[in-house]
Write an enzyme that holds these catalytic residues in place. Structure first.
Site, PDB file in Angstrom:
ATOM      1  CB  THR A 187      20.547 -37.406  53.724  1.00  0.00           C
ATOM      2  OG1 THR A 187      20.530 -36.618  54.912  1.00  0.00           O
ATOM      3  CG2 THR A 187      20.927 -36.536  52.544  1.00  0.00           C
ATOM      4  CD  GLN A 212      19.692 -33.697  56.416  1.00  0.00           C
ATOM      5  OE1 GLN A 212      18.597 -34.059  56.843  1.00  0.00           O
ATOM      6  NE2 GLN A 212      20.741 -33.544  57.206  1.00  0.00           N
ATOM      7  CG  ASP A 233      22.302 -32.106  52.470  1.00  0.00           C
ATOM      8  OD1 ASP A 233      23.016 -31.098  52.553  1.00  0.00           O
ATOM      9  OD2 ASP A 233      22.276 -32.995  53.328  1.00  0.00           O
ATOM     10  CG  ASP A 264      26.394 -28.609  53.677  1.00  0.00           C
ATOM     11  OD1 ASP A 264      27.251 -27.721  53.523  1.00  0.00           O
ATOM     12  OD2 ASP A 264      26.191 -29.179  54.765  1.00  0.00           O
TER      13      ASP A 264
END
Length: 217
Positions: free
Chosen positions: A90, A124, A147, A168
């Site tokens: 990520t 992500q 993300d 998220d």
């Protein structure tokens, strides 16, 4: 025409000082103590951008009413491999990474255009990772899926920004203030908007004030 160390113009059509944002950043001296304004003319700039901790006081400035047409974009997934065959994860999937203090951006779109192709881990797609301190974002846009905005550390101010993702899409350890920011979910069903990381129950988290939440998709 321009003082290269204080005002720099980026134009992908060749009409400025540089045709890439990274080229402009590279011209900023190490341990700079004065504000350097990088004016970015409308266009889609496809490059992975990095500002190191040694280059504070940098501003990205787009033209008025052209935020959606001034796009800094790249396409890394967390599961993509680097040159050594190791997954980016990520942290390194970010299209734009800011590690310096006192960064500012106005009327700029930060995007990760990667499309997740698998279920499970590695989906992500971070548009921006901010890891310095005391950054400010005004009327900026952050576009991604999972993300989107890694507000990793420090204390920052996001004012009248647009942040889009599926799940998220605001996360990290920072203690930032989000005021009048629009959070837009493109989740097909449901998904958490924010995922703030705390090492203890006493840790402070981000603060959201007067933020509309929308949904598309």
């Amino acid at each position: 025409m321009y003082a290269i160390r204080h005002v720099i113009v980026v134009d992908t059509n060749g009409g400025g000082n540089f045709s890439t944002v990274q080229g402009a950043i590279d011209m900023v001296p190490e341990h700079n103590t004065q504000r350097v304004k990088i004016y970015i003319l409308p266009g889609t700039i496809r490059e992975k951008i990095y500002i190191p901790i040694t280059k504070p006081y940098i501003s990205f400035i787009g033209q008025m009413n052209h935020t959606s047409r001034t796009i800094l974009t790249w396409h890394d997934l967390a599961s993509d491999k680097n040159q050594y065959g190791i997954a980016l994860e990520t942290y390194n999937s970010a299209s734009v990474t800011i590690e310096s203090d006192y960064f500012c951006a106005t009327r700029i779109t930060f995007e990760n255009s990667a499309v997740p192709v698998r279920r499970g881990q590695g989906n992500q797609v971070v548009a921006l990772r901010i890891a310095g301190d005391k950054a400010m974002f005004y009327k900026a846009r952050f576009l991604g899926k999972q993300d989107t905005l890694l507000d990793e550390s420090g204390t920052h101010f996001f004012y009248k920004c647009f942040i889009q993702g599926r799940v998220d899409f605001v996360f990290g350890r920072a203690r930032s203030l989000y005021k009048e920011c629009h959070l837009n979910s493109i989740a097909k069903r449901s998904g958490a908007i924010a995922a703030h990381h705390r090492d203890s129950p006493d840790d402070l988290s981000n603060v959201f004030i007067h933020f509309p939440v929308g949904k598309q998709g």
